[in-house]
Write a protein that holds these residues in place. Structure first.
Motif, PDB file in Angstrom:
ATOM      1  N   CYS A   8      18.983 -54.651  14.196  1.00 32.62           N
ATOM      2  CA  CYS A   8      17.633 -54.785  14.718  1.00 32.62           C
ATOM      3  C   CYS A   8      17.633 -55.964  15.681  1.00 32.62           C
ATOM      4  O   CYS A   8      17.927 -57.101  15.306  1.00 32.62           O
ATOM      5  CB  CYS A   8      16.643 -55.028  13.575  1.00 32.62           C
ATOM      6  SG  CYS A   8      16.554 -53.641  12.412  1.00 32.62           S
ATOM      7  N   LEU A  13      16.256 -51.112  18.437  1.00 32.73           N
ATOM      8  CA  LEU A  13      17.173 -50.791  17.356  1.00 32.73           C
ATOM      9  C   LEU A  13      18.490 -50.336  17.996  1.00 32.73           C
ATOM     10  O   LEU A  13      18.488 -49.520  18.911  1.00 32.73           O
ATOM     11  CB  LEU A  13      16.607 -49.661  16.487  1.00 32.73           C
ATOM     12  CG  LEU A  13      17.609 -48.935  15.575  1.00 32.73           C
ATOM     13  CD1 LEU A  13      18.068 -49.867  14.449  1.00 32.73           C
ATOM     14  CD2 LEU A  13      17.002 -47.672  14.996  1.00 32.73           C
ATOM     15  N   CYS A 105      13.231 -51.228  11.372  1.00 30.78           N
ATOM     16  CA  CYS A 105      13.311 -52.606  11.852  1.00 30.78           C
ATOM     17  C   CYS A 105      11.913 -53.208  11.861  1.00 30.78           C
ATOM     18  O   CYS A 105      10.922 -52.533  12.194  1.00 30.78           O
ATOM     19  CB  CYS A 105      13.888 -52.663  13.258  1.00 30.78           C
ATOM     20  SG  CYS A 105      15.626 -52.221  13.349  1.00 30.78           S
TER      21      CYS A 105
END
Length: 816
Positions: A8, A13, A105
């Motif tokens: 992350c 991502l 994330c």
């Protein structure tokens, strides 16, 4: 760990696919939305929906997704992305294995305006704020949006349309049309997002402070209850601003560019951070890598030494030639405050490639003499290069098949990830060219072309490898010479360097046809080359003449069959009796051969004469002249003594207009004077001459020759001789002893048997009483024998030709 790993990185991502796991496989990528629908990812969809797929230096595949990508699920400050990967060993994706990866994330807090410049798209998301007075208003009637603006959705808060600002016009597109044009448009409870591929129609190129930007000016309208609200959704990303000087990359990004600062009157920097591969670097880390980050009044500048940690070299090919580029994936995050947006966060991802350098490929030859191996190292190469095939003597073979041609290929890897290829080739394989250099040295030349491919770009290039090794293993040909009474012989033992050397006499190439023309014998059995030339022949040099002996020499040169360079000289010299030059026949005929000595090149043998200059040679070659005359002619003088009568003459050569000879060869013939007696003479009719039979010892030879020229007989090692029916057989019978010119050889009976015994039956007569067999279907043919340098007594030879036949009884062949 495993085939995939995730990170992350702020609002992005990253999922990395392992190179070791997915290497040499065909891949398809998919994203899965909240409803479980699977969407196949292609380039257009990736740029529209906020996805990026790139390859790293280790051939790993990197997948990045924006927090507000099309198929992500955003809940509070956590976004979730689910991808599916199919991998197969074949292009049709049969028997594919499926891998599923879902990652979440956390990202927050969000700035009022966030801008992202990805490698394949640019994205802006802004917070939508509704005035409090509108929030407090309560409607007393249902909404009539569908009557006034049917394009607007009936939800409480929804995007209505986007207006793109261009210099010549403003263009409004409804939501559905925005998507059709390739843009990405999204709205959450708190934000509105617009995403554009760099190739979108409304994207403009704008220059600021000498730097070019991709710019998209737009306003997005959305409905909140009964009010239409407008948001500024402009976005700008730098195109260039990169310079390469003094082995340094300089990246300059102007601050507060006009498209992002419309209506703004005050600015204040909040944060400037930079890093590599989306990882931020501290000031200490940057210093250790010798990076420089400058935050100046109007621009932010990064300086990176070419080759510094964080970047990598990758292979590139231009016009079929190998080159390398240094690549580094920088990113810059700039946050500032202004009086319009309060806080703006601008993230720029910039992959920078240096110009192509062509360093050349090193080729090192480490000869292993004890093993007789050429050990050639080619490279080094970067990890993204693979050897695919070799071209050996015009034939292209794959690397695994090269061993069939004697080539062993090894790949060696170094600690920094680079590699080299080692080729081991025995010196004695046919494709290694061998060439004599000098003395005991041979040159071994390896000439092979290597073909490579780069990953993932699939570019190809070739590297010609020509390596020469000098080895002290040359065995030169050697020779021995000898003579018999009539010929000079030279036998050459082949070495290991003269396979393509050719025999020459001066500049005249000695072939089988040429040798046969001059009655020379030329044989080569692979290990030895044998040459025999007669004493009196055009290519023998006569280097000394004495009353007791003549020195004759034969010189042979071996030349390179390609360059004709002179490689080796051989010669044989012998002393011959002068009697070989003269024959004194009992009937008073003299046959004498004069020779031209070495150094007398300007002497024309055709102009040689006897004392009587009207007597000219009957046979002339370049180096000899043969005279045939009677002792009572041509100015021959006579001398008597008690036992012999001697005839003397001279062979002379005169220059034109000069009566003094420059060449003089005296010769003589002596005949024994027999005792005389007075006898009574009575005239009577002379009786007819008759021949009386008698007995004595005669030495005869019977030879079978290869053709009617009677120049080369079959040797003992060549028997039995294979012939076909009706094919000619050439026989010669010669009286060897005594050498008496008064004798004539006549054949009486000659017959053939079916075995080696001359008395065995059946028999077939070839000659009967000296004549052909009248019952023979193919009668025996006699060939006339003429005088020549090799045949001094033609009357001592009989030559005849017989057609090949076989013995039959009834209709069956008879065999021993």
């Amino acid at each position: 760990t495993g085939p995939m790993s995730l990170e992350c990185l702020g609002s992005l991502l990253r999922i990395t696919l392992s190179a070791e796991y997915f290497e040499d496989k065909y891949l398809s990528l998919f994203v899965i939305d909240q409803s479980g629908i699977v969407w196949e990812l292609d380039e257009a969809m990736a740029a529209q929906c906020g996805y990026t797929v790139t390859y790293t230096t280790w051939r790993s595949i990197e997948f990045r997704a924006s927090a507000l990508s099309c198929h992500s699920h955003l809940e509070k400050d956590v976004f979730t992305v689910t991808i599916q990967i199919k991998a197969s060993h074949t292009p049709d994706m049969s028997n594919a294995t499926t891998h599923l990866k879902s990652a979440s994330c956390h990202y927050g807090p969000w700035s009022p305006r966030e801008l992202i410049c990805e490698s394949n798209y640019m994205e802006v998301s802004v917070r939508r704020e509704v005035p409090q007075t509108i929030k407090d208003f309560v409607q007393d009637e249902p909404e009539d949006w569908t009557l006034v603006f049917p394009e607007a959705k009936a939800e409480e808060a929804s995007i209505w349309q986007t207006v793109f600002h261009q210099p010549e016009e403003k263009r409004a597109l409804l939501v559905s049309n925005v998507w059709s044009a390739g843009y990405g448009l999204n709205a959450t409870d708190s934000r509105v997002l617009l995403r554009a591929p760099y190739t979108a129609a409304q994207v403009q190129l704008v220059e600021d402070q000498g730097i070019t930007f991709f710019v998209l000016r737009s306003s997005t309208f959305y409905k909140y209850q009964w009010v239409i609200l407008m948001l500024d959704t402009a976005v700008a990303c730098p195109v260039d601003g990169v310079d390469y000087t003094n082995k340094t990359i300089t990246w300059t990004v102007p601050k507060y560019i006009p498209p992002l600062s419309a209506g703004v009157t005050s600015f204040k920097d909040v944060l400037v951070e930079a890093g590599v591969d989306l990882r931020k670097l501290s000031a200490k880390e940057m210093a250790s890598r010798k990076y420089v980050l400058l935050n100046e009044l109007k621009a932010i500048t990064m300086k990176i030494p070419i080759g510094a940690e964080g970047g990598y070299y990758k292979t590139s090919v231009r016009n079929g030639h190998l080159g390398v580029k240094y690549t580094i994936n920088l990113f810059l995050e700039h946050q500032w405050e202004d009086n319009k947006w309060r806080l703006t966060k601008h993230t720029i991802i910039k992959e920078i490639e240096t110009p192509l350098e062509q360093p050349g490929v090193s080729i090192t030859n480490n000869l292993n003499l004890s093993a007789r191996l050429m050990n050639v190292t080619v490279g080094t190469f970067l990890p993204d290069v693979e050897l695919v095939n070799l071209t050996i003597e015009g034939v292209t073979v794959a690397v695994p098949e090269a061993v069939q041609h004697g080539y062993l290929i090894h790949r060696t890897r170094y600690a920094n990830g680079s590699k080299a290829y080692i080729i081991e080739v025995p010196l004695d394989v046919p494709s290694v060219k061998k060439e004599y250099m000098r003395e005991d040295m041979r040159a071994y030349t390896l000439n092979v072309t290597l073909a490579f491919i780069t990953y993932p770009s699939s570019e190809t290039f070739v590297v010609p490898v020509m390596v020469l090794s000098a080895v002290k293993d040359a065995v030169l040909p050697s020779a021995r010479g000898f003579c018999d009474r009539r010929n000079l012989h030279l036998i050459i033992t082949h070495g290991n360097v003269d396979q393509n050397w050719l025999p020459f006499i001066s500049d005249w190439r000695l072939t089988q046809e040429a040798a046969q023309k001059y009655s020379y014998i030329l044989k080569d059995n692979g290990t030895h080359l044998a040459i025999s030339v007669p004493f009196l022949s055009p290519h023998v040099s006569y280097e000394g003449f004495h009353t007791s002996a003549i020195k004759a020499s034969f010189y042979l040169t071996l030349k390179d069959g390609i360059t004709l360079a002179q490689r080796r000289d051989f010669s044989v010299s012998c002393m011959f009796s002068p009697s070989e030059l003269i024959q004194c026949l009992p009937n008073g005929t003299v046959i004498v051969t004069a020779i031209k000595l070495a150094g007398g090149e300007d002497l024309d043998t055709a102009l040689l004469v006897l004392r009587d200059r009207q007597c000219k040679p009957s046979l002339v070659t370049e180096k000899t002249a043969t005279f045939k005359f009677n002792v009572n002619t041509c100015g021959t003088s006579r001398k008597f003594n008690s036992t012999a009568m001697t005839y003397e003459n001279e062979v002379l050569y005169f220059r034109p207009g000069n009566d003094t000879p420059i060449y003089q060869l005296k010769f003589l013939c002596s005949y024994a004077v027999k005792q005389t007696a007075d006898v009574r003479y009575e005239s009577k009719k002379s009786p007819a001459p008759s021949i009386k039979p008698g007995f004595g010892c005669l030495a005869l030879s019977l030879k079978l020759f290869k053709d009617k020229s009677y120049s080369e007989p079959y040797q003992e090692s060549e028997y039995p001789v294979v012939k076909y029916l009706r094919e000619a057989l050439y026989f010669e019978v010669e009286l060897l002893q005594p050498k008496d010119a008064r004798l004539d050889l006549n054949l009486d009976d000659c017959w053939a048997t079916n075995s080696q015994s001359q008395a065995s039956l059946p028999q077939w007569h070839i000659l009967i009483h000296g004549c052909e067999n009248s019952k023979d279907s193919y009668r025996t043919v006699f060939h006339k024998v003429n005088y020549s340098l090799k045949v001094k007594f033609p009357q001592h030879l009989k030559r005849f030709e017989v057609r090949m036949f076989t013995f039959v009884q009834d209709t069956s062949l008879l065999q021993e």
